[in-house]
Design a protein around this motif. Structure first.
Motif, PDB file in Angstrom:
ATOM      1  N   GLN A 108       0.818  -1.215   0.000  1.00  0.00           N
ATOM      2  CA  GLN A 108       0.000   0.000   0.000  1.00  0.00           C
ATOM      3  C   GLN A 108       0.855   1.269   0.000  1.00  0.00           C
ATOM      4  O   GLN A 108       0.407   2.310  -0.496  1.00  0.00           O
ATOM      5  CB  GLN A 108      -0.932   0.008   1.210  1.00  0.00           C
ATOM      6  CG  GLN A 108      -2.121  -0.940   1.090  1.00  0.00           C
ATOM      7  CD  GLN A 108      -3.108  -0.724   2.215  1.00  0.00           C
ATOM      8  OE1 GLN A 108      -2.767  -0.835   3.387  1.00  0.00           O
ATOM      9  NE2 GLN A 108      -4.334  -0.408   1.852  1.00  0.00           N
ATOM     10  N   ARG A 109       2.056   1.184   0.561  1.00  0.00           N
ATOM     11  CA  ARG A 109       2.923   2.368   0.617  1.00  0.00           C
ATOM     12  C   ARG A 109       3.674   2.614  -0.689  1.00  0.00           C
ATOM     13  O   ARG A 109       4.342   3.637  -0.830  1.00  0.00           O
ATOM     14  CB  ARG A 109       3.927   2.227   1.765  1.00  0.00           C
ATOM     15  CG  ARG A 109       3.294   2.248   3.151  1.00  0.00           C
ATOM     16  CD  ARG A 109       4.345   2.482   4.230  1.00  0.00           C
ATOM     17  NE  ARG A 109       5.361   1.459   4.229  1.00  0.00           N
ATOM     18  CZ  ARG A 109       5.319   0.332   4.960  1.00  0.00           C
ATOM     19  NH1 ARG A 109       4.250   0.105   5.722  1.00  0.00           N
ATOM     20  NH2 ARG A 109       6.288  -0.547   4.925  1.00  0.00           N
ATOM     21  N   GLN A 110       3.585   1.696  -1.628  1.00  0.00           N
ATOM     22  CA  GLN A 110       4.323   1.845  -2.880  1.00  0.00           C
ATOM     23  C   GLN A 110       3.683   2.922  -3.761  1.00  0.00           C
ATOM     24  O   GLN A 110       2.480   2.949  -3.947  1.00  0.00           O
ATOM     25  CB  GLN A 110       4.347   0.525  -3.645  1.00  0.00           C
ATOM     26  CG  GLN A 110       5.148  -0.575  -2.961  1.00  0.00           C
ATOM     27  CD  GLN A 110       5.092  -1.888  -3.732  1.00  0.00           C
ATOM     28  OE1 GLN A 110       4.363  -2.023  -4.714  1.00  0.00           O
ATOM     29  NE2 GLN A 110       5.871  -2.861  -3.290  1.00  0.00           N
ATOM     30  N   SER A 111       4.534   3.774  -4.307  1.00  0.00           N
ATOM     31  CA  SER A 111       4.054   4.780  -5.255  1.00  0.00           C
ATOM     32  C   SER A 111       4.025   4.235  -6.675  1.00  0.00           C
ATOM     33  O   SER A 111       3.340   4.774  -7.544  1.00  0.00           O
ATOM     34  CB  SER A 111       4.946   6.028  -5.191  1.00  0.00           C
ATOM     35  OG  SER A 111       6.303   5.696  -5.463  1.00  0.00           O
ATOM     36  N   SER A 112       4.776   3.156  -6.923  1.00  0.00           N
ATOM     37  CA  SER A 112       4.777   2.478  -8.219  1.00  0.00           C
ATOM     38  C   SER A 112       5.009   0.994  -7.955  1.00  0.00           C
ATOM     39  O   SER A 112       5.542   0.620  -6.904  1.00  0.00           O
ATOM     40  CB  SER A 112       5.861   3.043  -9.140  1.00  0.00           C
ATOM     41  OG  SER A 112       7.143   2.915  -8.565  1.00  0.00           O
ATOM     42  N   GLY A 191      11.853  -2.270 -15.418  1.00  0.00           N
ATOM     43  CA  GLY A 191      11.750  -1.115 -14.544  1.00  0.00           C
ATOM     44  C   GLY A 191      10.959  -1.343 -13.279  1.00  0.00           C
ATOM     45  O   GLY A 191      10.552  -0.383 -12.614  1.00  0.00           O
ATOM     46  N   ILE A 192      10.736  -2.616 -12.920  1.00  0.00           N
ATOM     47  CA  ILE A 192       9.997  -2.943 -11.698  1.00  0.00           C
ATOM     48  C   ILE A 192      11.004  -3.428 -10.651  1.00  0.00           C
ATOM     49  O   ILE A 192      11.577  -4.508 -10.802  1.00  0.00           O
ATOM     50  CB  ILE A 192       8.939  -4.028 -11.958  1.00  0.00           C
ATOM     51  CG1 ILE A 192       7.984  -3.585 -13.068  1.00  0.00           C
ATOM     52  CG2 ILE A 192       8.162  -4.342 -10.683  1.00  0.00           C
ATOM     53  CD1 ILE A 192       7.032  -4.666 -13.529  1.00  0.00           C
ATOM     54  N   PRO A 193      11.236  -2.674  -9.593  1.00  0.00           N
ATOM     55  CA  PRO A 193      12.258  -3.042  -8.609  1.00  0.00           C
ATOM     56  C   PRO A 193      11.797  -4.134  -7.652  1.00  0.00           C
ATOM     57  O   PRO A 193      10.621  -4.525  -7.646  1.00  0.00           O
ATOM     58  CB  PRO A 193      12.512  -1.730  -7.867  1.00  0.00           C
ATOM     59  CG  PRO A 193      11.181  -1.027  -7.934  1.00  0.00           C
ATOM     60  CD  PRO A 193      10.589  -1.390  -9.279  1.00  0.00           C
ATOM     61  N   LEU A 194      12.737  -4.584  -6.842  1.00  0.00           N
ATOM     62  CA  LEU A 194      12.477  -5.573  -5.795  1.00  0.00           C
ATOM     63  C   LEU A 194      12.824  -4.962  -4.456  1.00  0.00           C
ATOM     64  O   LEU A 194      13.915  -4.401  -4.284  1.00  0.00           O
ATOM     65  CB  LEU A 194      13.338  -6.823  -6.031  1.00  0.00           C
ATOM     66  CG  LEU A 194      13.319  -7.908  -4.950  1.00  0.00           C
ATOM     67  CD1 LEU A 194      11.973  -8.620  -4.929  1.00  0.00           C
ATOM     68  CD2 LEU A 194      14.448  -8.921  -5.190  1.00  0.00           C
ATOM     69  N   VAL A 195      11.887  -5.040  -3.503  1.00  0.00           N
ATOM     70  CA  VAL A 195      12.156  -4.554  -2.149  1.00  0.00           C
ATOM     71  C   VAL A 195      12.156  -5.741  -1.197  1.00  0.00           C
ATOM     72  O   VAL A 195      11.459  -6.733  -1.418  1.00  0.00           O
ATOM     73  CB  VAL A 195      11.129  -3.499  -1.700  1.00  0.00           C
ATOM     74  CG1 VAL A 195      11.184  -2.280  -2.605  1.00  0.00           C
ATOM     75  CG2 VAL A 195       9.717  -4.071  -1.680  1.00  0.00           C
ATOM     76  N   TYR A 196      12.930  -5.622  -0.129  1.00  0.00           N
ATOM     77  CA  TYR A 196      13.093  -6.713   0.836  1.00  0.00           C
ATOM     78  C   TYR A 196      12.593  -6.280   2.194  1.00  0.00           C
ATOM     79  O   TYR A 196      13.034  -5.263   2.745  1.00  0.00           O
ATOM     80  CB  TYR A 196      14.563  -7.120   0.908  1.00  0.00           C
ATOM     81  CG  TYR A 196      14.875  -8.217   1.902  1.00  0.00           C
ATOM     82  CD1 TYR A 196      14.106  -9.377   1.976  1.00  0.00           C
ATOM     83  CD2 TYR A 196      15.968  -8.106   2.765  1.00  0.00           C
ATOM     84  CE1 TYR A 196      14.401 -10.384   2.870  1.00  0.00           C
ATOM     85  CE2 TYR A 196      16.285  -9.121   3.664  1.00  0.00           C
ATOM     86  CZ  TYR A 196      15.497 -10.250   3.714  1.00  0.00           C
ATOM     87  OH  TYR A 196      15.809 -11.256   4.620  1.00  0.00           O
ATOM     88  N   ILE A 197      11.635  -7.040   2.757  1.00  0.00           N
ATOM     89  CA  ILE A 197      11.122  -6.756   4.099  1.00  0.00           C
ATOM     90  C   ILE A 197      11.240  -8.041   4.934  1.00  0.00           C
ATOM     91  O   ILE A 197      10.326  -8.865   4.952  1.00  0.00           O
ATOM     92  CB  ILE A 197       9.674  -6.227   4.060  1.00  0.00           C
ATOM     93  CG1 ILE A 197       8.765  -7.116   3.206  1.00  0.00           C
ATOM     94  CG2 ILE A 197       9.628  -4.806   3.534  1.00  0.00           C
ATOM     95  CD1 ILE A 197       7.291  -6.780   3.379  1.00  0.00           C
TER      96      ILE A 197
END
Length: 292
Positions: A108-112, A191-197
């Motif tokens: 939900q916090r993602q802008s893209s 152009g789609i990144p990967l985030v790690y949580i």
């Protein structure tokens, strides 16, 4: 998408080992994210015995996929899933209670659009002393933190916005292993990144036998050597023949094991490297893939 449509679709492939799902179903039932917010598909991929859907928890939808391979099974579920966020894990995993809640909050916090990799903790589920194989797998198995630094993550804990599939296509069904890396790298190029949580964690059972490690290696090497471009295949062959110095350094410095366990891990690493070389040449000679 109306208010009654689930925002999240959890997708889990399975082949043969239905006895492992008891812990998975219990962990899903304990999710702090409301069940009205998510749906769950478990996709049987040709097991000899498949339970009836009536015998499964009410929040599970059973699908069957005749095409061999876990990535084909995941693609089958994509055709039925209604969620805007597709969340993947494995049938032998046990997610933490806040797993879906933390993934959804991040989304939900993602802008893209971005792929979301959660933590994977390899551990012994049953009581008792660790054997050498379990020690090795706890130290070296599924290091999601290292993978994400290299731009990919494993589908034991990977969430993908529907928009990413729309942009780069589905998983590569020809692969029995490595389809998650392939998808993540294709997404990066798009152009789609990967985030790690890491706090959105799932627990994965440590492999406990030499046969289990061998089967995994055959599956992984098959994915590396029989799929992708010729350049990629040559790169994997070269990497296999080079002594695993970086992995040895990781084994020696990881916080997951104590000093005696580090020596056990290093011994196992050397033995597995020799096995990896043998398996590599066998696959090149026969062209056979392992799917277990």
């Amino acid at each position: 998408m109306d208010a009654t449509t689930p925002k999240i679709s959890v997708i889990i492939p399975i082949f043969q080992h239905w006895e492992l799902t008891e812990g998975l179903f219990k962990a899903l039932d304990q999710q702090t994210q409301s069940k009205s917010h998510w749906e769950c598909f478990i996709v049987d991929n040709g097991s000899d015995v498949v339970p009836s859907e009536d015998s499964l928890p009410s929040f599970i939808t059973l699908l069957e996929c005749d095409t061999p391979g876990s990535y084909a099974a995941r693609n089958k579920a994509l055709k039925h899933a209604k969620g805007e966020l597709l969340v993947f894990t494995d049938a032998d995993c046990q997610p933490d209670p806040q797993w879906l809640e933390r993934i959804w909050s991040t989304y939900q916090r993602q802008s893209s659009p971005a792929l979301i990799a959660g933590g994977v903790t390899v551990k012994k589920f049953l009581p008792g002393k660790l054997n050498p194989v379990e020690v090795y797998d706890i130290a070296m198995g599924l290091p999601q933190d290292r993978y994400t630094q290299r731009g990919f993550a494993v589908t034991a804990n990977l969430s993908i916005p529907r928009l990413a599939f729309d942009r780069v296509g589905n998983f590569d069904e020809k692969r029995y292993s490595g389809g998650d890396m392939d998808f993540c790298l294709r997404s990066k190029k798009a152009g789609i990144p990967l985030v790690y949580i890491p706090e959105a964690n799932v627990n994965h059972p440590a492999r406990d036998s030499w046969d289990a490690l061998t089967c995994k290696m055959k599956r992984v090497k098959g994915g590396q050597l029989l799929c992708g471009t010729g350049k990629q295949k040559r790169s994997y062959i070269i990497k296999t023949l080079v002594p695993p110095i970086s992995r040895a350094w990781y084994a020696a410095t990881t916080h997951k094991t104590n000093l005696p366990q580090k020596w056990t891990t290093l011994w196992m690493l050397g033995a597995l490297w020799l096995l990896e070389i043998k398996i590599t040449f066998k696959i090149l000679a026969t062209g056979e893939k392992e799917r277990r």
